[in-house]
Design a protein around this motif. Structure first.
Motif, PDB file in Angstrom:
ATOM      1  N   ASN A  49     -17.195  35.605  -9.379  1.00 35.64           N
ATOM      2  CA  ASN A  49     -18.249  36.521  -9.822  1.00 35.64           C
ATOM      3  C   ASN A  49     -19.455  36.556  -8.884  1.00 35.64           C
ATOM      4  OD1 ASN A  49     -18.917  38.502 -11.731  1.00 35.64           O
ATOM      5  ND2 ASN A  49     -20.247  37.106 -12.870  1.00 35.64           N
ATOM      6  N   ILE A  50     -19.256  36.159  -7.637  1.00 34.18           N
ATOM      7  CA  ILE A  50     -20.292  36.275  -6.609  1.00 34.18           C
ATOM      8  C   ILE A  50     -19.624  36.804  -5.343  1.00 34.18           C
ATOM      9  CG2 ILE A  50     -21.725  34.404  -7.539  1.00 34.18           C
ATOM     10  CD1 ILE A  50     -20.600  32.580  -5.352  1.00 34.18           C
ATOM     11  N   LEU A 187     -29.328  28.484 -11.154  1.00 37.34           N
ATOM     12  CA  LEU A 187     -28.233  27.984 -10.328  1.00 37.34           C
ATOM     13  C   LEU A 187     -26.881  28.097 -11.025  1.00 37.34           C
ATOM     14  CD1 LEU A 187     -29.761  24.837  -8.590  1.00 37.34           C
ATOM     15  CD2 LEU A 187     -29.697  27.215  -7.808  1.00 37.34           C
ATOM     16  N   MET A 188     -26.905  28.442 -12.308  1.00 40.54           N
ATOM     17  CA  MET A 188     -25.657  28.630 -13.039  1.00 40.54           C
ATOM     18  C   MET A 188     -25.602  30.039 -13.607  1.00 40.54           C
ATOM     19  SD  MET A 188     -23.959  25.805 -12.723  1.00 40.54           S
ATOM     20  CE  MET A 188     -22.663  25.914 -13.960  1.00 40.54           C
ATOM     21  N   GLN A 189     -24.408  30.618 -13.609  1.00 48.10           N
ATOM     22  CA  GLN A 189     -24.229  31.946 -14.177  1.00 48.10           C
ATOM     23  C   GLN A 189     -24.374  31.885 -15.697  1.00 48.10           C
ATOM     24  OE1 GLN A 189     -20.750  34.040 -12.596  1.00 48.10           O
ATOM     25  NE2 GLN A 189     -20.833  32.790 -10.719  1.00 48.10           N
ATOM     26  N   SER A 190     -24.402  33.051 -16.313  1.00 46.80           N
ATOM     27  CA  SER A 190     -24.656  33.128 -17.750  1.00 46.80           C
ATOM     28  C   SER A 190     -23.581  32.432 -18.577  1.00 46.80           C
ATOM     29  CB  SER A 190     -24.784  34.592 -18.190  1.00 46.80           C
ATOM     30  OG  SER A 190     -23.597  35.310 -17.882  1.00 46.80           O
ATOM     31  N   ASP A 191     -22.372  32.238 -18.010  1.00 44.68           N
ATOM     32  CA  ASP A 191     -21.322  31.561 -18.760  1.00 44.68           C
ATOM     33  C   ASP A 191     -21.536  30.056 -18.828  1.00 44.68           C
ATOM     34  OD1 ASP A 191     -20.645  30.678 -16.214  1.00 44.68           O
ATOM     35  OD2 ASP A 191     -18.782  31.816 -16.099  1.00 44.68           O
ATOM     36  N   GLY A 192     -22.478  29.544 -18.027  1.00 44.59           N
ATOM     37  CA  GLY A 192     -22.767  28.124 -18.036  1.00 44.59           C
ATOM     38  C   GLY A 192     -21.743  27.268 -17.333  1.00 44.59           C
ATOM     39  N   LEU A 193     -20.746  27.884 -16.726  1.00 43.11           N
ATOM     40  CA  LEU A 193     -19.658  27.148 -16.088  1.00 43.11           C
ATOM     41  C   LEU A 193     -19.627  27.296 -14.579  1.00 43.11           C
ATOM     42  CD1 LEU A 193     -16.749  28.052 -18.571  1.00 43.11           C
ATOM     43  CD2 LEU A 193     -18.053  25.917 -18.489  1.00 43.11           C
ATOM     44  N   HIS A 194     -20.081  28.451 -14.076  1.00 44.96           N
ATOM     45  CA  HIS A 194     -19.931  28.755 -12.654  1.00 44.96           C
ATOM     46  C   HIS A 194     -21.284  28.837 -11.962  1.00 44.96           C
ATOM     47  CE1 HIS A 194     -16.198  30.330 -14.524  1.00 44.96           C
ATOM     48  NE2 HIS A 194     -15.655  29.790 -13.456  1.00 44.96           N
ATOM     49  N   PRO A 195     -21.408  28.287 -10.775  1.00 42.57           N
ATOM     50  CA  PRO A 195     -22.667  28.356 -10.043  1.00 42.57           C
ATOM     51  C   PRO A 195     -22.926  29.756  -9.487  1.00 42.57           C
ATOM     52  CG  PRO A 195     -21.004  27.244  -8.735  1.00 42.57           C
ATOM     53  CD  PRO A 195     -20.393  27.472 -10.088  1.00 42.57           C
ATOM     54  N   THR A 196     -24.183  30.074  -9.347  1.00 41.37           N
ATOM     55  CA  THR A 196     -24.583  31.354  -8.781  1.00 41.37           C
ATOM     56  C   THR A 196     -24.473  31.301  -7.258  1.00 41.37           C
ATOM     57  OG1 THR A 196     -26.893  30.659  -8.596  1.00 41.37           O
ATOM     58  CG2 THR A 196     -26.219  31.721 -10.676  1.00 41.37           C
ATOM     59  N   ALA A 197     -24.694  32.451  -6.645  1.00 43.03           N
ATOM     60  CA  ALA A 197     -24.711  32.498  -5.176  1.00 43.03           C
ATOM     61  C   ALA A 197     -25.807  31.607  -4.621  1.00 43.03           C
ATOM     62  CB  ALA A 197     -24.881  33.943  -4.711  1.00 43.03           C
ATOM     63  N   ALA A 198     -26.942  31.555  -5.326  1.00 44.92           N
ATOM     64  CA  ALA A 198     -28.068  30.734  -4.853  1.00 44.92           C
ATOM     65  C   ALA A 198     -27.728  29.248  -4.856  1.00 44.92           C
ATOM     66  CB  ALA A 198     -29.297  30.994  -5.727  1.00 44.92           C
ATOM     67  N   ALA A 199     -26.749  28.838  -5.664  1.00 40.08           N
ATOM     68  CA  ALA A 199     -26.385  27.424  -5.763  1.00 40.08           C
ATOM     69  C   ALA A 199     -25.394  26.982  -4.705  1.00 40.08           C
ATOM     70  CB  ALA A 199     -25.794  27.144  -7.144  1.00 40.08           C
ATOM     71  N   GLN A 200     -24.759  27.917  -4.030  1.00 40.62           N
ATOM     72  CA  GLN A 200     -23.663  27.568  -3.124  1.00 40.62           C
ATOM     73  C   GLN A 200     -24.073  26.658  -1.969  1.00 40.62           C
ATOM     74  OE1 GLN A 200     -20.401  28.417  -3.983  1.00 40.62           O
ATOM     75  NE2 GLN A 200     -21.445  29.135  -5.852  1.00 40.62           N
ATOM     76  N   PRO A 201     -25.249  26.840  -1.353  1.00 37.80           N
ATOM     77  CA  PRO A 201     -25.637  25.895  -0.305  1.00 37.80           C
ATOM     78  C   PRO A 201     -25.744  24.463  -0.814  1.00 37.80           C
ATOM     79  CG  PRO A 201     -26.933  27.895  -0.134  1.00 37.80           C
ATOM     80  CD  PRO A 201     -26.179  27.991  -1.422  1.00 37.80           C
ATOM     81  N   GLN A 202     -26.221  24.277  -2.050  1.00 38.94           N
ATOM     82  CA  GLN A 202     -26.296  22.931  -2.618  1.00 38.94           C
ATOM     83  C   GLN A 202     -24.918  22.360  -2.857  1.00 38.94           C
ATOM     84  OE1 GLN A 202     -29.011  20.768  -3.332  1.00 38.94           O
ATOM     85  NE2 GLN A 202     -27.215  19.410  -3.533  1.00 38.94           N
ATOM     86  N   VAL A 203     -23.985  23.195  -3.330  1.00 42.19           N
ATOM     87  CA  VAL A 203     -22.612  22.730  -3.524  1.00 42.19           C
ATOM     88  C   VAL A 203     -22.028  22.254  -2.192  1.00 42.19           C
ATOM     89  CG1 VAL A 203     -20.284  23.372  -4.253  1.00 42.19           C
ATOM     90  CG2 VAL A 203     -22.266  24.255  -5.506  1.00 42.19           C
ATOM     91  N   LEU A 204     -22.242  23.024  -1.143  1.00 51.75           N
ATOM     92  CA  LEU A 204     -21.757  22.615   0.177  1.00 51.75           C
ATOM     93  C   LEU A 204     -22.425  21.323   0.631  1.00 51.75           C
ATOM     94  CD1 LEU A 204     -20.169  22.947   2.772  1.00 51.75           C
ATOM     95  CD2 LEU A 204     -21.938  24.518   3.584  1.00 51.75           C
ATOM     96  N   ASP A 205     -23.710  21.192   0.384  1.00 54.90           N
ATOM     97  CA  ASP A 205     -24.407  19.958   0.755  1.00 54.90           C
ATOM     98  C   ASP A 205     -23.860  18.754  -0.002  1.00 54.90           C
ATOM     99  OD1 ASP A 205     -26.003  21.247   2.591  1.00 54.90           O
ATOM    100  OD2 ASP A 205     -27.734  21.431   1.265  1.00 54.90           O
ATOM    101  N   ASN A 206     -23.361  18.962  -1.212  1.00 56.14           N
ATOM    102  CA  ASN A 206     -22.721  17.872  -1.949  1.00 56.14           C
ATOM    103  C   ASN A 206     -21.425  17.436  -1.278  1.00 56.14           C
ATOM    104  OD1 ASN A 206     -24.766  18.038  -3.866  1.00 56.14           O
ATOM    105  ND2 ASN A 206     -23.537  19.159  -5.359  1.00 56.14           N
ATOM    106  N   VAL A 207     -20.678  18.409  -0.772  1.00 58.49           N
ATOM    107  CA  VAL A 207     -19.363  18.138  -0.193  1.00 58.49           C
ATOM    108  C   VAL A 207     -19.459  17.597   1.237  1.00 58.49           C
ATOM    109  CG1 VAL A 207     -17.174  19.219   0.514  1.00 58.49           C
ATOM    110  CG2 VAL A 207     -18.286  19.913  -1.634  1.00 58.49           C
ATOM    111  N   TRP A 208     -20.380  18.119   2.011  1.00 59.87           N
ATOM    112  CA  TRP A 208     -20.419  17.897   3.453  1.00 59.87           C
ATOM    113  C   TRP A 208     -20.459  16.431   3.885  1.00 59.87           C
ATOM    114  CZ3 TRP A 208     -18.872  20.185   7.538  1.00 59.87           C
ATOM    115  CH2 TRP A 208     -19.388  19.873   8.794  1.00 59.87           C
ATOM    116  N   PRO A 209     -21.286  15.558   3.279  1.00 57.24           N
ATOM    117  CA  PRO A 209     -21.330  14.167   3.763  1.00 57.24           C
ATOM    118  C   PRO A 209     -19.994  13.441   3.677  1.00 57.24           C
ATOM    119  CG  PRO A 209     -23.227  14.641   2.373  1.00 57.24           C
ATOM    120  CD  PRO A 209     -22.286  15.802   2.229  1.00 57.24           C
ATOM    121  N   LEU A 210     -19.158  13.812   2.715  1.00 55.68           N
ATOM    122  CA  LEU A 210     -17.849  13.185   2.591  1.00 55.68           C
ATOM    123  C   LEU A 210     -16.791  13.875   3.450  1.00 55.68           C
ATOM    124  CD1 LEU A 210     -17.797  12.608  -1.269  1.00 55.68           C
ATOM    125  CD2 LEU A 210     -18.054  10.870   0.497  1.00 55.68           C
TER     126      LEU A 210
END
Length: 220
Positions: A49-50, A187-210
């Motif tokens: 949905n983004i 940072l979360m869509q209205s369904d409360g389950l999926h991150p918004t487009a604005a949240a995606q850089p943070q999601v990547l930052d969570n993954v990147w160090p590992l």
């Protein structure tokens, strides 16, 4: 009529030539298809949905393009609604086709929504890890959490499933993909389950160090 038809044929030949050149153009940009990163996930990795370009997996390709030479190709095999059972079925063909050096597994949310037990989830993920490692790929496991209404016992078993796999197979684990994102307004869509487009850089930052160390480490 004849000129119009010839003009149409010429345009079709030009389009065909352009399509045939696409793989060559992709290689010219420096993507290393022999050192691919395969992401196998659900809607959290499928840009649900983004715009697809704003999803964290696409942002990952941009980051490796900037930081690694040659950059690995990032292949997003994520599907909205995917379960561990569905991904396990698809995985052998994906490994054969892409021969990735790294496999990122982001699954489990839809299993929980369908009422599967953590033991069932663990069994499917275990088979995916084993298959990936046998194919010569390093594995990164991305964990998920569920809402509190699932109850503390279920949530604890879910966490233990991911942690146990990471320990047994010596794979890095991100315990919660949406750390710093879930429950935050905007940072979360209205369904409360999926991150918004604005949240995606943070999601990547969570993954990147590992993920970053796996891109440089020698294959097992």
């Amino acid at each position: 009529m004849y000129r119009a038809r010839m003009g149409h044929v010429a345009r079709m030949m030009w389009l065909l030539a352009a399509l045939l050149l696409l793989p060559a153009l992709a290689c010219a940009k420096g993507a290393d298809t022999r050192n691919a990163v395969l992401v196998v996930g659900d809607s959290l990795s499928a840009a649900h949905n983004i715009p697809a370009a704003s999803g964290w997996v696409n942002l990952l390709q941009q980051r490796v393009n900037q930081q690694l030479k040659p950059p690995p190709a990032v292949i997003n095999a994520s599907i909205s609604g995917e379960t561990t059972a569905g991904a396990l079925t698809r995985l052998p063909a994906l490994l054969e086709k892409h021969r990735p050096s790294v496999v990122v597994i982001e699954l489990g949310g839809n299993d929980a929504l369908r009422g599967l037990t953590p033991a069932q989830l663990r069994g499917n993920l275990e088979k995916m890890i084993v298959a990936s490692q046998k194919a010569g790929a390093r594995v990164l496991l991305l964990g998920i959490d569920v809402p509190p209404n699932y109850g503390p016992a279920y949530r604890d078993r879910l966490r233990q499933a991911y942690a146990g796999l990471a320990s047994q197979y010596k794979v890095p684990l991100l315990p919660f993909l949406l750390e710093g994102v879930a429950l935050k307004p905007g940072l979360m869509q209205s369904d409360g389950l999926h991150p918004t487009a604005a949240a995606q850089p943070q999601v990547l930052d969570n993954v990147w160090p590992l993920l970053k160390p796996l891109l440089k480490a020698p294959a097992p």
